[in-house]
Design an enzyme around this catalytic site. Structure first.
Site, PDB file in Angstrom:
ATOM      1  N   TYR A 212      -8.499  -8.383   7.067  1.00  0.00           N
ATOM      2  CA  TYR A 212      -9.545  -7.742   6.262  1.00  0.00           C
ATOM      3  C   TYR A 212     -10.733  -8.687   6.096  1.00  0.00           C
ATOM      4  O   TYR A 212     -10.793  -9.732   6.750  1.00  0.00           O
ATOM      5  CB  TYR A 212      -8.950  -7.249   4.940  1.00  0.00           C
ATOM      6  CG  TYR A 212      -7.870  -6.207   5.192  1.00  0.00           C
ATOM      7  CD1 TYR A 212      -8.191  -4.983   5.785  1.00  0.00           C
ATOM      8  CD2 TYR A 212      -6.536  -6.465   4.926  1.00  0.00           C
ATOM      9  CE1 TYR A 212      -7.213  -4.038   6.073  1.00  0.00           C
ATOM     10  CE2 TYR A 212      -5.541  -5.518   5.212  1.00  0.00           C
ATOM     11  CZ  TYR A 212      -5.895  -4.311   5.788  1.00  0.00           C
ATOM     12  OH  TYR A 212      -4.929  -3.382   6.084  1.00  0.00           O
TER      13      TYR A 212
ATOM     14  N   ASN B 148      -4.354 -10.564   6.724  1.00  0.00           N
ATOM     15  CA  ASN B 148      -4.124  -9.293   7.434  1.00  0.00           C
ATOM     16  C   ASN B 148      -5.346  -8.649   8.076  1.00  0.00           C
ATOM     17  O   ASN B 148      -5.415  -7.435   8.245  1.00  0.00           O
ATOM     18  CB  ASN B 148      -3.445  -8.282   6.493  1.00  0.00           C
ATOM     19  CG  ASN B 148      -2.023  -8.717   6.155  1.00  0.00           C
ATOM     20  OD1 ASN B 148      -1.476  -9.603   6.823  1.00  0.00           O
ATOM     21  ND2 ASN B 148      -1.429  -8.109   5.153  1.00  0.00           N
TER      22      ASN B 148
ATOM     23  N   HIS C 176      -7.232 -11.193  -1.653  1.00  0.00           N
ATOM     24  CA  HIS C 176      -6.659 -10.801  -0.358  1.00  0.00           C
ATOM     25  C   HIS C 176      -7.498 -11.439   0.752  1.00  0.00           C
ATOM     26  O   HIS C 176      -8.598 -10.987   1.049  1.00  0.00           O
ATOM     27  CB  HIS C 176      -6.669  -9.278  -0.236  1.00  0.00           C
ATOM     28  CG  HIS C 176      -5.797  -8.735   0.867  1.00  0.00           C
ATOM     29  ND1 HIS C 176      -5.402  -9.484   1.947  1.00  0.00           N
ATOM     30  CD2 HIS C 176      -5.241  -7.509   1.044  1.00  0.00           C
ATOM     31  CE1 HIS C 176      -4.645  -8.733   2.750  1.00  0.00           C
ATOM     32  NE2 HIS C 176      -4.530  -7.533   2.212  1.00  0.00           N
TER      33      HIS C 176
ATOM     34  N   ASN D  88      -4.403  -5.576  12.380  1.00  0.00           N
ATOM     35  CA  ASN D  88      -5.807  -5.171  12.406  1.00  0.00           C
ATOM     36  C   ASN D  88      -6.628  -5.892  13.467  1.00  0.00           C
ATOM     37  O   ASN D  88      -7.803  -6.196  13.281  1.00  0.00           O
ATOM     38  CB  ASN D  88      -6.427  -5.316  11.005  1.00  0.00           C
ATOM     39  CG  ASN D  88      -5.824  -4.308  10.050  1.00  0.00           C
ATOM     40  OD1 ASN D  88      -5.688  -3.125  10.385  1.00  0.00           O
ATOM     41  ND2 ASN D  88      -5.422  -4.749   8.870  1.00  0.00           N
TER      42      ASN D  88
ATOM     43  N   THR E 289       0.845  -1.195   0.000  1.00  0.00           N
ATOM     44  CA  THR E 289       0.000   0.000   0.000  1.00  0.00           C
ATOM     45  C   THR E 289       0.874   1.237   0.000  1.00  0.00           C
ATOM     46  O   THR E 289       1.776   1.365   0.830  1.00  0.00           O
ATOM     47  CB  THR E 289      -0.926  -0.034   1.225  1.00  0.00           C
ATOM     48  OG1 THR E 289      -1.877  -1.087   1.027  1.00  0.00           O
ATOM     49  CG2 THR E 289      -1.674   1.277   1.413  1.00  0.00           C
TER      50      THR E 289
HETATM   51  C1  8OZ Z   1      -0.230  -1.345   5.162  1.00  0.00           C
HETATM   52  C2  8OZ Z   1      -1.000  -0.195   5.170  1.00  0.00           C
HETATM   53  C3  8OZ Z   1      -2.269  -0.243   4.670  1.00  0.00           C
HETATM   54  C4  8OZ Z   1      -2.794  -1.415   4.166  1.00  0.00           C
HETATM   55  C5  8OZ Z   1      -2.279  -5.131   4.198  1.00  0.00           C
HETATM   56  C6  8OZ Z   1      -3.328  -3.807   2.511  1.00  0.00           C
HETATM   57  O1  8OZ Z   1      -1.756  -5.198   5.315  1.00  0.00           O
HETATM   58  C7  8OZ Z   1      -2.575  -3.829   3.587  1.00  0.00           C
HETATM   59  C8  8OZ Z   1      -2.019  -2.572   4.160  1.00  0.00           C
HETATM   60  C9  8OZ Z   1      -0.736  -2.523   4.676  1.00  0.00           C
HETATM   61  O2  8OZ Z   1      -2.568  -6.163   3.572  1.00  0.00           O
END
Ligand code: 8OZ
Length: 370
Positions: free
Chosen positions: A181, A179, A176, A236, A27
């Site tokens: 999400y 992480n 994806h 996260n 990112t």
């Molecule tokens: C760092 C900052 C913002 C998003 C991920 C898409 O961790 C990200 C991400 C990483 O997969």
């Protein structure tokens, strides 16, 4: 010693890669407010086309899936047109590029949503931490739990994004599923408290992510679809009480889909590889296909693990930020530029397209010394 097989071509199904190094999705927050990419991204990705494969920065499949200001999208005709210029530039340099399909789920903020709505998630569980909005960081909110009847709409968003990525000239897409999400929120029980057929048992928690994968494969084909997972990362504010059986079952199910590759973040994303016990070899054994290892790899570790049959492709992130010609540098044993953290997400050309590649004179010097 560096394993020279790393620098040799590799056939990713029908896609010939010039080497086994993959540039990780990174990112960089340089898209417009609308999620468009342009000259800056064309130049940035063109400079890095020496990677065997580039996985694009995480790219929003819809406004609802957006959680960070200035990240790109793949849901409008303008997005497709912008990305087409990027893929053309990468291909002109002999590179290959997949687009990473992204829905952040609860890692968003009403400021980033249409009409200031709440972000959506499997369950109404607020994550710790802050969202990056156009006005800076703001605390996460409690998301709205998705109704099962809404899930076909999200699947349709993945399908449209996949078709758009194909129209934009990408060589494939990466789902994806890492992480913390949306798909990871369905998988791991820290965020999934559902009591319908999408929550509870491992089978149920895998259901929506696998429906997404199947729809994406239907929209293109399995040879052009990879997936990224991160079984133990705490990114996260997400965790699972028992990740080993969950991810073994998930990987078995993914293996049956004959995907292009399995991309695994081993350990904490961007952090230590081994502070949480997890048997990655068990995942590798369950995936009948190409295994892409990620996290803290250098050429020596990658060469060792390739030799030991523990990976096929090695995915490297941060070093690609400051070293557009990373693969060449690794090959000739040249020193690496240091990245400037202050500009990782800063916007603009600085710290983005101004890191130097080796000159022909540098190259000759290192080749002689080797
Ligand atoms: C760092 C900052 C913002 C998003 C991920 C898409 O961790 C990200 C991400 C990483 O997969």
């Amino acid at each position: 010693m560096v394993d020279h097989k790393l620098f040799e071509p590799f056939d990713l199904g029908p896609i010939r890669l010039s080497n086994r190094f993959v540039m990780a999705p990174l990112t960089r927050s340089r898209a417009t407010s609308e999620g468009d990419v342009g000259d800056l991204q064309v130049e940035y990705y063109r400079q890095r086309a020496g990677a065997g494969l580039i996985v694009s920065e995480a790219t929003n499949i819809t406004v609802e899936g957006r959680g960070y200001a200035f990240t790109p999208g793949i849901y409008t005709d303008e997005h497709v047109a912008g990305w087409k210029r990027v893929t053309d530039a990468v291909h002109a340099e002999g590179g290959k590029i997949f687009l990473q399909l992204w829905h952040v789920g609860r890692i968003s903020h009403p400021d980033l949503q249409e009409g200031g709505q709440l972000p959506v998630a499997p369950s109404a569980v607020k994550p710790e931490g802050q969202a990056f909005t156009e006005d800076g960081f703001k605390p996460h909110v409690t998301p709205r739990a998705l109704e099962a009847s809404e899930l076909p709409r999200l699947i349709a968003d993945y399908v449209r994004a996949t078709r758009n990525a194909r129209a934009a000239g990408f060589d494939g897409v990466e789902v994806h599923s890492a992480n913390g999400y949306l798909l990871d929120q369905f998988l791991r029980d820290g965020a999934n408290k559902r009591d319908d057929e999408y929550g509870g048992s491992i089978e149920n928690r895998m259901r929506f992510p696998l429906q997404v994968v199947d729809a994406v494969v239907d929209a293109w084909d399995a040879e052009h679809v990879g997936i990224r997972i991160s079984p133990v990362t705490a990114a996260n504010d997400l965790a699972d009480t028992d990740p080993q059986p969950l991810f073994e079952r998930y990987v078995e199910a993914l293996s049956q889909r004959r995907l292009a590759y399995l991309h695994v973040i081993e350990g904490q994303t961007g952090g230590p590889r081994d502070n949480i016990a997890f048997d990655y070899d068990a995942l590798r054994a369950r995936f009948d296909g190409v295994y892409m290892g990620n996290n803290g790899y250098d050429a020596d570790l990658a060469g060792e693990r390739l030799e030991a049959g523990k990976l096929d492709l090695v995915c490297i992130g941060r070093p690609f930020i400051a070293n557009p010609d990373l693969v060449t540098r690794l090959k000739v044993g040249a020193p690496l530029n240091e990245g400037d953290k202050d500009t990782f997400y800063a916007g603009g050309a600085e710290g983005y397209v101004d890191y130097p590649a080796l000159t022909p004179e540098d190259l000759a010097r290192y080749a002689e010394a080797a």
